[in-house]
Design an enzyme around this catalytic site. Structure first.
Site, mmCIF file in Angstrom:
data_model
loop_
_atom_site.group_PDB
_atom_site.id
_atom_site.type_symbol
_atom_site.label_atom_id
_atom_site.label_comp_id
_atom_site.label_asym_id
_atom_site.label_seq_id
_atom_site.Cartn_x
_atom_site.Cartn_y
_atom_site.Cartn_z
ATOM 1 N N ARG A 190 45.943 32.678 56.026
ATOM 2 C CA ARG A 190 47.050 33.229 55.249
ATOM 3 C C ARG A 190 47.475 32.245 54.163
ATOM 4 O O ARG A 190 47.304 31.042 54.294
ATOM 5 C CB ARG A 190 48.248 33.526 56.153
ATOM 6 N N TYR A 201 54.980 49.261 57.699
ATOM 7 C CA TYR A 201 55.753 48.263 56.958
ATOM 8 C C TYR A 201 55.255 48.154 55.523
ATOM 9 O O TYR A 201 56.031 48.282 54.563
ATOM 10 C CB TYR A 201 55.677 46.904 57.650
ATOM 11 N N ASP A 213 75.176 42.893 53.773
ATOM 12 C CA ASP A 213 74.294 42.775 54.928
ATOM 13 C C ASP A 213 74.950 43.485 56.105
ATOM 14 O O ASP A 213 76.164 43.372 56.297
ATOM 15 C CB ASP A 213 74.027 41.300 55.270
ATOM 16 N N HIS A 234 56.929 35.053 63.069
ATOM 17 C CA HIS A 234 56.185 34.147 62.211
ATOM 18 C C HIS A 234 55.653 32.951 62.994
ATOM 19 O O HIS A 234 56.334 32.405 63.867
ATOM 20 C CB HIS A 234 57.066 33.675 61.054
#
Length: 275
Positions: free
Chosen positions: A220, A141, A31, A189
């Site tokens: 969703r 994206y 990462d 989110h």
């Protein structure tokens, strides 16, 4: 197995690392910590800080490790950000994934699980969305992820790479003991944003009230992060026994509107708040 987890300091990646370790796999986390959190990495894993766009870093990583499989999470995930800076998304999500595939092939790593998105479908023609639904991303994206899916298929055809693509719907949730949860930078989110608004005693702004849905807000499909991690374990098991390329949607098949999500948070929190 010795599993390389890219983006293992991120939200889903850090849960994945813990799940792999629970099954006694050896785990190496890569990462850049640009958006990940080092404190989220399980100390039982081996952590290497680096960027997949760094050729020297990749070469050294694969030269000194023998990986049996790769689970590739490392990517930017903000739809809005991708519309502002598509280059950043195609470079990080697509080009760096290509570099990873190439060096994996060089070192004969033939198993990879790819973190994709339901965003590859775009505006759905059919619901529930089947895996063979037409692909029509509506932003860079989604397009950056679809391009990686296509690259995987070509590497499977030409080099014999075996892969599973998991197309997530909306990951959510935290560890059952509350020790881990979402912490994106920037946070886009809805669920963590509502919770943060409640904790900070600030109003929460909900955009979009004219969708063609029963209450006018977007619907969703949400899947808990722990269930999503289990899907990866099933995918890893499949690659241990089967060869080829596989594509799976990962969701629950049931949608919730934004207004319903707000109502659930209000109920769980036991308080009302301004929306």
């Amino acid at each position: 197995m010795h599993v390389l987890v890219t983006g293992g300091a991120g939200y889903i990646g850090s849960f994945m690392v813990k799940r792999l370790l629970a099954d006694n796999h050896q785990v190496t986390v890569v990462d850049s910590l640009e958006r990940g959190h080092e404190e989220a990495i399980d100390g039982r894993s081996t952590f290497r800080k680096g960027n997949l766009g760094d050729d020297a870093f990749l070469q050294e990583l694969f030269q000194h490790n023998s990986f049996d499989a790769i689970i590739h999470f490392a990517a930017y995930i903000s739809i809005g950000e991708s519309m502002k800076d598509p280059f950043m998304y195609f470079e990080n999500n697509t080009y760096n994934a290509l570099k990873l595939l190439e060096i994996a092939n060089k070192y004969n790593v033939k198993k990879i699980i790819f973190s994709s998105t339901a965003g590859v479908y775009g505006n759905p023609v059919n619901t529930p969305i089947p895996e063979d639904h037409p692909k029509n991303p509506e932003n860079p994206y989604g397009e950056s992820k679809l391009m990686v899916e296509k690259m995987l298929s070509w590497y499977q055809q030409i080099h014999g790479l075996n892969f599973v693509v998991l197309r997530y719907f909306n990951a959510c949730g935290a560890a059952l003991d509350g020790s881990m949860g979402e912490a994106h930078e920037p946070e886009s989110h809805i669920i963590p944003n509502i919770i943060n608004a409640v904790l900070e005693e600030k109003p929460f702004t909900l955009f979009g009230g004219d969708y063609k849905t029963p209450d006018g807000t977007c619907i969703r499909d949400y899947i808990h992060v722990l269930d999503l991690v289990e899907a990866h374990m099933l995918a890893l098991n499949k690659l241990e026994h089967d060869q080829g390329g596989y594509f799976y949607n990962v969701g629950t098949g049931k949608g919730y509107s934004n207004n319903e999500i707000v109502a659930v948070v209000k109920k769980v929190a036991g308080i009302d708040f301004e929306v």
